[in-house]
Enzyme design. Structure first.
Site, short mmCIF file in Angstrom:
data_model
loop_
_atom_site.label_atom_id
_atom_site.label_comp_id
_atom_site.label_asym_id
_atom_site.label_seq_id
_atom_site.Cartn_x
_atom_site.Cartn_y
_atom_site.Cartn_z
N HIS A 1 0.84 -1.20 0.00
CA HIS A 1 0.00 0.00 0.00
C HIS A 1 0.87 1.26 0.00
CE1 HIS A 1 1.04 -0.56 4.24
NE2 HIS A 1 1.00 0.77 4.29
N HIS B 1 5.19 6.65 -2.06
CA HIS B 1 6.00 5.46 -2.36
C HIS B 1 5.31 4.21 -1.85
CE1 HIS B 1 7.01 6.37 1.81
NE2 HIS B 1 7.31 5.08 1.93
#
Length: 184
Positions: free
Chosen positions: A42, A127
């Protein structure tokens, strides 16, 4: 009762296999890295830590209100990198190309969370964490492989929802459970 909570965008299921192959490449370094399980991949928007029921309700309201100003958007996942730097690797990640909308969403949410007493995020970089380095073994080989992957193309995905998640730490690794899913 308090729960360990964070706000995130889940990786599209269609991209998990590609990310797993990248993790397999990195595993060949035989470095001391704990890789993130595919179902746990995630993009974190905000880590809250341990929060009580009342604060969770306030977080949900802030997210709902903030997301009203956003439509679903596309992101491209490209390039491997590290935090904090290549000489001292703690986190291995895959980046977001042209992250403006993603970063704007995070900033808008964070401004509201700061008003609730949470610390502001500094230097947020969208990220996807793929692994965490746990020790020094073969770190140079790992850095070399990451360098070879700095332009790797993972693919594109549509960001259409944000999840408020519970994180339960176990000896086998964290277990993430969606408490609430918000649509853009």
């Amino acid at each position: 009762m308090k729960v360990r909570a964070f706000l995130a965008v889940d990786l599209d299921e269609g991209l998990r296999d590609h990310v797993s192959r990248i993790q397999d490449t990195l595993k060949s370094a035989d470095a001391q890295v704990k890789f993130v399980e595919p179902e746990n991949l995630h993009f974190t928007l905000k880590f809250f830590g341990d929060v009580g029921e009342g604060k969770l309700r306030r977080i949900e309201n802030v997210v709902r209100d903030t997301l009203r100003g956003y439509e679903p958007f596309e992101i491209s996942i490209r390039g491997a990198g590290v935090f904090p730097n290549p000489r001292y690797i703690r986190v291995v990640w895959l980046g977001v190309e042209n992250p403006e909308t993603f970063s704007d969403l995070q900033r808008s949410l964070d401004m509201e969370f700061v008003k609730m007493g949470f610390r502001p995020e500094r230097d947020y970089v969208p990220h996807l964490t793929v692994g965490r380095v746990k020790g020094p073994r073969n770190r140079d080989k790992l850095a070399e492989l990451i360098g070879e992957l700095q332009n790797v193309e993972v693919g594109s995905m549509r960001v259409s929802e944000v999840s408020l998640k519970r994180s339960e730490l176990t000896p086998a690794g964290p277990i993430y459970t969606d408490m609430e899913v918000f649509r853009l």
